[in-house]
Write a protein that holds these residues in place. Structure first.
Motif, PDB file in Angstrom:
ATOM      1  N   PHE A   1       3.927   2.343   9.551  1.00  0.00           N
ATOM      2  CA  PHE A   1       3.105   2.421  10.767  1.00  0.00           C
ATOM      3  C   PHE A   1       1.968   3.422  10.563  1.00  0.00           C
ATOM      4  CE2 PHE A   1       2.785   3.853  15.413  1.00  0.00           C
ATOM      5  CZ  PHE A   1       1.931   2.825  15.754  1.00  0.00           C
ATOM      6  N   ASP A   2       2.269   4.540   9.897  1.00  0.00           N
ATOM      7  CA  ASP A   2       1.206   5.516   9.613  1.00  0.00           C
ATOM      8  C   ASP A   2       0.167   4.904   8.696  1.00  0.00           C
ATOM      9  OD1 ASP A   2       2.385   7.469  11.140  1.00  0.00           O
ATOM     10  OD2 ASP A   2       3.730   8.047   9.502  1.00  0.00           O
ATOM     11  N   VAL A   3       0.646   4.141   7.710  1.00  0.00           N
ATOM     12  CA  VAL A   3      -0.296   3.479   6.797  1.00  0.00           C
ATOM     13  C   VAL A   3      -1.190   2.545   7.624  1.00  0.00           C
ATOM     14  CG1 VAL A   3      -0.519   1.861   4.863  1.00  0.00           C
ATOM     15  CG2 VAL A   3       1.270   3.609   4.807  1.00  0.00           C
ATOM     16  N   ALA A   4      -0.577   1.800   8.553  1.00  0.00           N
ATOM     17  CA  ALA A   4      -1.348   0.855   9.371  1.00  0.00           C
ATOM     18  C   ALA A   4      -2.392   1.589  10.214  1.00  0.00           C
ATOM     19  CB  ALA A   4      -0.406   0.053  10.269  1.00  0.00           C
ATOM     20  N   LEU A   5      -1.966   2.686  10.875  1.00  0.00           N
ATOM     21  CA  LEU A   5      -2.896   3.421  11.744  1.00  0.00           C
ATOM     22  C   LEU A   5      -4.071   3.970  10.939  1.00  0.00           C
ATOM     23  CD1 LEU A   5      -0.400   5.402  14.020  1.00  0.00           C
ATOM     24  CD2 LEU A   5      -1.953   3.584  14.745  1.00  0.00           C
ATOM     25  N   GLN A   6      -3.745   4.524   9.753  1.00  0.00           N
ATOM     26  CA  GLN A   6      -4.820   5.119   8.947  1.00  0.00           C
ATOM     27  C   GLN A   6      -5.710   4.053   8.332  1.00  0.00           C
ATOM     28  OE1 GLN A   6      -4.040   8.574   6.543  1.00  0.00           O
ATOM     29  NE2 GLN A   6      -2.106   8.927   7.610  1.00  0.00           N
ATOM     30  N   LEU A   7      -5.101   2.943   7.952  1.00  0.00           N
ATOM     31  CA  LEU A   7      -5.895   1.844   7.393  1.00  0.00           C
ATOM     32  C   LEU A   7      -6.876   1.335   8.451  1.00  0.00           C
ATOM     33  CD1 LEU A   7      -6.501  -0.287   5.223  1.00  0.00           C
ATOM     34  CD2 LEU A   7      -4.536  -1.579   6.008  1.00  0.00           C
ATOM     35  N   GLU A   8      -6.371   1.192   9.675  1.00  0.00           N
ATOM     36  CA  GLU A   8      -7.242   0.732  10.765  1.00  0.00           C
ATOM     37  C   GLU A   8      -8.413   1.710  10.946  1.00  0.00           C
ATOM     38  OE1 GLU A   8      -5.472   0.121  14.707  1.00  0.00           O
ATOM     39  OE2 GLU A   8      -7.410   0.646  15.577  1.00  0.00           O
ATOM     40  N   GLU A   9      -8.088   2.992  10.982  1.00  0.00           N
ATOM     41  CA  GLU A   9      -9.128   4.002  11.216  1.00  0.00           C
ATOM     42  C   GLU A   9     -10.182   3.973  10.110  1.00  0.00           C
ATOM     43  OE1 GLU A   9      -7.385   7.833  12.155  1.00  0.00           O
ATOM     44  OE2 GLU A   9      -9.292   8.761  11.566  1.00  0.00           O
TER      45      GLU A   9
ATOM     46  N   ILE B   1       0.864  -1.202   0.000  1.00  0.00           N
ATOM     47  CA  ILE B   1       0.000   0.000   0.000  1.00  0.00           C
ATOM     48  C   ILE B   1       0.895   1.246   0.000  1.00  0.00           C
ATOM     49  CG2 ILE B   1      -1.751   1.300   1.289  1.00  0.00           C
ATOM     50  CD1 ILE B   1      -2.799  -1.381   2.375  1.00  0.00           C
ATOM     51  N   GLY B   2       1.897   1.225   0.878  1.00  0.00           N
ATOM     52  CA  GLY B   2       2.969   2.233   0.804  1.00  0.00           C
ATOM     53  C   GLY B   2       2.616   3.642   1.234  1.00  0.00           C
ATOM     54  N   ARG B   3       1.499   4.178   0.710  1.00  0.00           N
ATOM     55  CA  ARG B   3       1.139   5.576   1.017  1.00  0.00           C
ATOM     56  C   ARG B   3      -0.323   5.637   1.435  1.00  0.00           C
ATOM     57  NH1 ARG B   3       2.783   5.906  -4.242  1.00  0.00           N
ATOM     58  NH2 ARG B   3       0.727   6.636  -4.880  1.00  0.00           N
ATOM     59  N   PRO B   4      -0.653   6.510   2.409  1.00  0.00           N
ATOM     60  CA  PRO B   4      -2.041   6.597   2.869  1.00  0.00           C
ATOM     61  C   PRO B   4      -3.043   6.836   1.724  1.00  0.00           C
ATOM     62  CG  PRO B   4      -0.618   7.835   4.333  1.00  0.00           C
ATOM     63  CD  PRO B   4       0.249   7.359   3.203  1.00  0.00           C
ATOM     64  N   GLU B   5      -2.621   7.559   0.680  1.00  0.00           N
ATOM     65  CA  GLU B   5      -3.561   7.851  -0.436  1.00  0.00           C
ATOM     66  C   GLU B   5      -4.072   6.575  -1.099  1.00  0.00           C
ATOM     67  OE1 GLU B   5      -0.598   9.534   0.596  1.00  0.00           O
ATOM     68  OE2 GLU B   5       0.137   9.649  -1.476  1.00  0.00           O
ATOM     69  N   ARG B   6      -3.307   5.501  -0.990  1.00  0.00           N
ATOM     70  CA  ARG B   6      -3.706   4.275  -1.688  1.00  0.00           C
ATOM     71  C   ARG B   6      -4.622   3.382  -0.847  1.00  0.00           C
ATOM     72  NH1 ARG B   6       1.044   1.191  -4.237  1.00  0.00           N
ATOM     73  NH2 ARG B   6      -0.679   0.274  -5.380  1.00  0.00           N
ATOM     74  N   ILE B   7      -4.858   3.785   0.394  1.00  0.00           N
ATOM     75  CA  ILE B   7      -5.650   2.916   1.286  1.00  0.00           C
ATOM     76  C   ILE B   7      -7.056   2.644   0.729  1.00  0.00           C
ATOM     77  CG2 ILE B   7      -6.693   2.743   3.602  1.00  0.00           C
ATOM     78  CD1 ILE B   7      -4.185   4.198   4.673  1.00  0.00           C
ATOM     79  N   PRO B   8      -7.772   3.696   0.247  1.00  0.00           N
ATOM     80  CA  PRO B   8      -9.148   3.429  -0.229  1.00  0.00           C
ATOM     81  C   PRO B   8      -9.198   2.354  -1.307  1.00  0.00           C
ATOM     82  CG  PRO B   8      -8.754   5.783  -0.041  1.00  0.00           C
ATOM     83  CD  PRO B   8      -7.443   5.131   0.192  1.00  0.00           C
ATOM     84  N   GLU B   9      -8.180   2.333  -2.168  1.00  0.00           N
ATOM     85  CA  GLU B   9      -8.148   1.332  -3.241  1.00  0.00           C
ATOM     86  C   GLU B   9      -8.116  -0.094  -2.639  1.00  0.00           C
ATOM     87  OE1 GLU B   9      -4.557  -0.163  -6.068  1.00  0.00           O
ATOM     88  OE2 GLU B   9      -4.519   1.948  -5.520  1.00  0.00           O
ATOM     89  N   TYR B  10      -7.331  -0.254  -1.579  1.00  0.00           N
ATOM     90  CA  TYR B  10      -7.193  -1.586  -0.969  1.00  0.00           C
ATOM     91  C   TYR B  10      -8.430  -1.959  -0.148  1.00  0.00           C
ATOM     92  CZ  TYR B  10      -2.511  -2.143  -2.713  1.00  0.00           C
ATOM     93  OH  TYR B  10      -1.438  -2.308  -3.561  1.00  0.00           O
ATOM     94  N   ILE B  11      -9.038  -0.948   0.446  1.00  0.00           N
ATOM     95  CA  ILE B  11     -10.281  -1.222   1.189  1.00  0.00           C
ATOM     96  C   ILE B  11     -11.353  -1.668   0.191  1.00  0.00           C
ATOM     97  CG2 ILE B  11     -12.149  -0.106   2.491  1.00  0.00           C
ATOM     98  CD1 ILE B  11     -10.176   1.070   4.289  1.00  0.00           C
ATOM     99  N   ALA B  12     -11.394  -0.993  -0.947  1.00  0.00           N
ATOM    100  CA  ALA B  12     -12.386  -1.362  -1.977  1.00  0.00           C
ATOM    101  C   ALA B  12     -12.135  -2.794  -2.449  1.00  0.00           C
ATOM    102  CB  ALA B  12     -12.307  -0.380  -3.141  1.00  0.00           C
TER     103      ALA B  12
ATOM    104  N   PHE C   1      -1.712  -7.514  12.909  1.00  0.00           N
ATOM    105  CA  PHE C   1      -1.752  -6.267  12.156  1.00  0.00           C
ATOM    106  C   PHE C   1      -0.537  -5.383  12.455  1.00  0.00           C
ATOM    107  CE2 PHE C   1      -3.649  -2.052  11.072  1.00  0.00           C
ATOM    108  CZ  PHE C   1      -3.843  -2.318   9.733  1.00  0.00           C
ATOM    109  N   TYR C   2      -0.153  -5.318  13.739  1.00  0.00           N
ATOM    110  CA  TYR C   2       0.974  -4.452  14.114  1.00  0.00           C
ATOM    111  C   TYR C   2       2.273  -5.210  14.401  1.00  0.00           C
ATOM    112  CZ  TYR C   2      -2.309  -0.577  14.406  1.00  0.00           C
ATOM    113  OH  TYR C   2      -3.226   0.372  14.102  1.00  0.00           O
ATOM    114  N   SER C   3       2.180  -6.532  14.573  1.00  0.00           N
ATOM    115  CA  SER C   3       3.388  -7.244  15.017  1.00  0.00           C
ATOM    116  C   SER C   3       4.507  -7.146  13.987  1.00  0.00           C
ATOM    117  CB  SER C   3       3.073  -8.705  15.357  1.00  0.00           C
ATOM    118  OG  SER C   3       2.632  -9.391  14.210  1.00  0.00           O
TER     119      SER C   3
END
Ligand code: CMC
Length: 428
Positions: A337-345, A279-290, A364-366
């Protein structure tokens, strides 16, 4: 046992089945005589409603996000105890006194060395072998080296085998890593803690002293605590099933390691970190959630969802906190880690995940922590196996001592052809 019974009616036949109650948790309908009384089997692929054994070790309330070992909450154990303490607790039923802990720690420490000939096993593997492939092979091979602890009817031999497995697993895992990077194996050092020793055997080199960072040692020890046991999960059930035939403990734990390797189980921490990096960048999170929500796409959010937890996995809460501690101790950060936190949210505020009660799990975090410590992703599942060995041996011991234990032999719903005459090859 309670006075309550469940009545099941099949056609004109009604059978009464006793209802058993545990200390906490759902009641259990005892259907052991069901087939004899009705001629019918029950059907439950994946054991979603079936208790396969009685156990006093671990309790999970998936709706409330509760995990207890011998009655102690995982959060408290992670905060206040050590992995050795939890190992003692799981094996013996009570927290150790200071003296008991010292003796146990000493016993484990003195079993950490491997038979020297086992080192030659490693050389038979390709350098790029997955550590879990090596772990399966080497742990299974222990039964060829420790004949004096394979008589499963002897409680003393069972305990020695249990101690050996817990003690040798860090050595085996560290050697798998050393082999993969072409560095010499590092022998255990009895001056160090269980976890400190593992760090040194993994990252140390003979050419210089290895300095253990206490916060990292503590974080890894806590990760081991979080993975120590988890009730009748797939690998633990595999260990119990293998053990139910009377197989020796080393073979049973090798079977557990094989099961744990799968991406839906222990392999998820590796898969979760790989996914976060992809995923790499927070901007790409919606694509992966979809993609995770798309029925036609096999992609799943790794580190999300659990067969039992329909609430936040209590282990994930501790993991998230531990990430911050490790980053602070090592003075590092990782954009993942930021990607993980934002993905979780974002996932938690999405109806799909809310409706299906999908929350972050332990994996998820380990991976973020293990990666910061310096472990390559391929080692993640090996670390899980190392820690889970404690639960496996405790569950295996419990099973062997249980008078109700029988060889595991599930039934099936057969849907293949009924008997038919053999057709000679020239007539087909
Ligand atoms: N992402 C997207 N959708 C999911 C996910 C996910 N991670 N997990 C479950 N779902 C959906 C699934 O598609 C299904 O939808 P529908 O009802 O529309 O068919 C529904 O949620 C129920 O899923 P399931 O596969 O029937 O549930 P399960 O209890 O059989 O599976 C699981 C549990 C852990 C295998 C699954 O949640 C999963 O594959 N998660 C990702 C892998 C993972 O993180 N595994 C680590 C588990 S924790 C470590 C351990 O204890 O070993």
């Amino acid at each position: 046992m309670t006075d309550k019974t469940a009545t099941i009616t099949l056609g004109d036949k009604s059978v009464e089945s006793p209802i058993l109650s545990g200390t906490v948790g759902p009641d259990v309908v005892d259907i052991r005589k069901f087939y004899g009384q009705t001629g019918a089997f029950t059907y439950d692929p994946g054991f979603t409603s079936t208790a396969s054994c009685e156990s006093k070790l671990t309790y999970i309330d998936g709706d409330e996000g509760v995990l207890l070992h011998r009655g102690y909450a995982i959060g408290e154990l992670a905060e206040h105890s050590s992995f050795m303490e939890v190992a003692y607790l799981l094996l013996n039923g009570e927290l150790p006194s200071a003296d008991e802990l010292k003796t146990f720690d000493n016993t484990i420490t003195r079993h950490t060395m491997l038979h020297e000939q086992l080192a030659t096993f490693y050389r038979g593997f390709r350098r790029d072998a997955h550590p879990m492939a090596i772990m399966c092979g080497v742990v299974g091979a222990l039964s060829a080296f420790y004949h004096d602890s394979t008589d499963i009817q002897d409680p003393h031999q069972r305990m020695i085998a249990s101690h050996r497995l817990i003690a040798k697993m860090p050595t085996i895992a560290a050697m798998a890593y050393k082999y993969s990077i072409g560095q010499p194996f590092i022998y255990p050092n009895n001056e160090l803690s269980y976890t400190g020793n593992f760090l040194r055997m993994t990252f140390g080199v003979p050419a210089e002293e290895y300095e253990i960072v206490p916060a990292v040692e503590r974080a890894l020890d806590r990760i081991f605590i979080l993975h120590a046991d988890h009730e009748q999960n797939a690998s633990t059930s595999t260990v119990r099933l293998a053990g139910s035939s009377g197989a020796n403990p080393f073979a049973c734990i090798a079977a557990g390691i094989a099961c744990l390797w799968g991406p839906a189980h222990g392999g998820a921490n590796e898969a979760a970190l790989n996914m976060l990096r992809e995923i790499g960048r927070p901007e790409r999170i919606p694509e992966y959630i979809a993609r995770a929500k798309d029925k036609d796409d096999p992609f799943r959010l790794m580190g999300f969802g659990h067969r039992v937890y329909k609430n936040y996995d209590p282990r994930a809460t501790v993991m998230q906190k531990t990430v911050r501690e490790v980053f602070a101790a090592l003075k590092v950060s990782d954009p993942v880690f930021d990607v993980a936190l934002q993905l979780e949210e974002m996932a938690l505020s999405d109806d799909y995940f809310a409706e299906k009660k999908l929350f972050p799990n332990v994996d998820f975090y380990s991976g973020v922590i293990l990666s910061a410590i310096g472990f390559p992703t391929t080692m993640f599942t090996a670390l899980f196996a190392l820690a889970r060995t404690v639960g496996w041996v405790a569950q295996w011991n419990e099973m062997i001592s249980d008078p109700a234990q029988k060889i595991g032999r599930p039934r099936q719903l057969y849907t293949g052809p009924a008997q038919r005459p053999y057709v000679p090859v020239d007539k087909r």
